[in-house]
Motif scaffolding. Sequence first.
Motif, mmCIF file in Angstrom:
data_model
loop_
_atom_site.group_PDB
_atom_site.id
_atom_site.type_symbol
_atom_site.label_atom_id
_atom_site.label_comp_id
_atom_site.label_asym_id
_atom_site.label_seq_id
_atom_site.Cartn_x
_atom_site.Cartn_y
_atom_site.Cartn_z
ATOM 1 N N LYS A 71 -3.665 -0.085 -8.380
ATOM 2 C CA LYS A 71 -5.136 0.047 -8.083
ATOM 3 C C LYS A 71 -5.247 1.304 -7.195
ATOM 4 O O LYS A 71 -6.311 2.068 -7.790
ATOM 5 C CB LYS A 71 -5.513 -0.889 -7.141
ATOM 6 N N GLN A 72 -4.530 1.578 -6.490
ATOM 7 C CA GLN A 72 -4.511 2.863 -5.488
ATOM 8 C C GLN A 72 -4.169 4.364 -6.285
ATOM 9 O O GLN A 72 -5.219 5.170 -6.189
ATOM 10 C CB GLN A 72 -3.802 2.826 -4.378
ATOM 11 N N VAL B 237 -9.149 10.349 -0.378
ATOM 12 C CA VAL B 237 -8.571 8.995 -0.426
ATOM 13 C C VAL B 237 -9.618 7.905 0.093
ATOM 14 O O VAL B 237 -9.505 6.908 -0.755
ATOM 15 C CB VAL B 237 -7.465 8.849 1.010
ATOM 16 N N HIS B 238 -10.627 8.219 0.627
ATOM 17 C CA HIS B 238 -11.805 6.965 0.988
ATOM 18 C C HIS B 238 -13.086 7.387 0.469
ATOM 19 O O HIS B 238 -13.637 6.501 0.474
ATOM 20 C CB HIS B 238 -11.564 6.697 2.593
ATOM 21 N N LYS C 251 -6.938 5.737 -8.459
ATOM 22 C CA LYS C 251 -8.083 6.379 -7.543
ATOM 23 C C LYS C 251 -7.960 8.149 -7.638
ATOM 24 O O LYS C 251 -9.048 8.715 -7.656
ATOM 25 C CB LYS C 251 -8.238 6.143 -6.353
ATOM 26 N N CYS D 20 -0.867 -3.462 -6.375
ATOM 27 C CA CYS D 20 -1.618 -2.868 -5.307
ATOM 28 C C CYS D 20 -1.536 -1.415 -5.581
ATOM 29 O O CYS D 20 -2.525 -0.548 -5.403
ATOM 30 C CB CYS D 20 -1.019 -3.086 -3.854
ATOM 31 N N PHE D 21 -0.256 -0.877 -5.936
ATOM 32 C CA PHE D 21 0.200 0.462 -6.223
ATOM 33 C C PHE D 21 -0.700 1.073 -7.367
ATOM 34 O O PHE D 21 -1.187 1.877 -7.616
ATOM 35 C CB PHE D 21 1.468 0.493 -6.363
ATOM 36 N N TRP E 96 -1.459 4.215 6.316
ATOM 37 C CA TRP E 96 -1.623 3.902 5.110
ATOM 38 C C TRP E 96 -2.897 4.392 4.358
ATOM 39 O O TRP E 96 -3.742 4.859 4.905
ATOM 40 C CB TRP E 96 -1.712 2.165 5.004
ATOM 41 N N LEU E 97 -2.816 4.153 3.138
ATOM 42 C CA LEU E 97 -3.977 4.688 2.275
ATOM 43 C C LEU E 97 -5.025 3.490 1.773
ATOM 44 O O LEU E 97 -6.159 3.701 1.764
ATOM 45 C CB LEU E 97 -3.582 5.191 0.652
ATOM 46 N N ASP E 98 -4.538 2.298 2.209
ATOM 47 C CA ASP E 98 -5.345 1.014 2.247
ATOM 48 C C ASP E 98 -6.265 1.068 3.356
ATOM 49 O O ASP E 98 -5.605 0.937 4.332
ATOM 50 C CB ASP E 98 -4.510 -0.032 2.172
ATOM 51 N N SER F 221 0.836 -1.292 -0.030
ATOM 52 C CA SER F 221 0.014 -0.264 0.120
ATOM 53 C C SER F 221 0.868 1.394 0.029
ATOM 54 O O SER F 221 2.078 1.224 0.462
ATOM 55 C CB SER F 221 -1.013 0.041 1.395
#
Length: 409
Positions: A104-105, A302-303, A108, A101-102, A238-240, A44
């Motif tokens: 996908k993040q 972020v979320h 966003k 994973c990177f 974390w951003l996850d 993440s």
Amino acid sequence: MDNVYDILKERGFIEASTHEEEVRELLGKEKVTFYIGFDPTADSLTAGHFLTVMAMSHMQKAGHRPIALVGGGTGRIGDPSGRTDMRKMMTDEQIDHNCECFKKQLSKFIDFSDGKALMVNNADWLTNLNYIDFIRDIGVHFSVNRMLTADCYKTRMEKGLTFLEFNYMVMQSYDFLELNRRYGCKMQLGGSDQWSNIIGGVELIRRCDGKDAYGLTFKLLTNSQGVKMGKTVAGAVWLDPAKTSPYDFYQYWRNVDDADVEKCLGLLTFLPMDEVRRLGALEGAEINKAKEVLAYELTKTVHGEEEAKKAQSAARSLFGGAKKNENTPSTLIDKAELEKGITVIEALEKAKLISTRSEGRRLIQQGGVKINDKKAESFDQLITADDLKDGIILIQKGKKVFHQLKTEG
């Protein structure tokens, strides 16, 4: 439209530039392809990475084309920058998983549609290099004496710098050359700890191909004491959401020091700078309104807005004295276990509010732990099913951290 260089400077991003006037002029007159590298050391991105992601987003909004370079190749070496020891080696499978994973993040925050941005993995050209050809064609352009003056290497000399890590600057510089040749990438952006590596790439492009290239570094995300932000007792922010919940993420930014609020609003939100300065100028208890705005805006980016509203609602209700809120972080505990009783220390461990038992003992001795609004008297004090209130047990750590234990079974 304002020059994005001026926007980044006003918001507090820029630390240094290879050619300030030329960079500003370039960003003002043409669409520039630039890159930022992300080595996949975890699955993440962190709050520290997010500063560079925001810079990338500002650049894209101004019409420039980002390349997000994931380090599937350089991740197999490990960046010595800012390190006093060698990074732990990861397996190829771990690195590939982290790269995915990177991707996908980052998707966003950056628009990768229709070629507006590119996602590239440097494993595509690094893993199949011929070593003899590489050191003959690329290594010849690097002075060992000069490399040893770089901060990323000087800090490692006392404990020992491996030849493996010594190659990192050459590899990263080669990344810039490849991106320049493949995609017309003219500029590398990164944290201030990447200055030596960026300079290496700028000079390599000039020496190999006779072309101009540029570098721009950002200030690292630190607090007013110069300590890196984005760290908690539990580790990185974390951003996850599976690693740092939206509530904990919100609370981290809600609790920053007063002196850091304006800086964080400028760097980590898209609020207009007039509003940033207005909020940053608030004093006394009023500064808490600015912190709420910071936490909400950052959590929303972020979320998502729904999670930001939930986190804000939970924080407000708990600080307002509410005993229960469905959005407060919770941990399930077996009812049979609770009927036997668990100690306050065990409850803190289950809620992941402490990293060691000694930390928990110290907190309790200092009066920093409450169970259902009552101060814990000792670390072996038992919590039982009798302590359940409306199906939960509310743990409070310090003034600002709340967690609910809920039963199952």
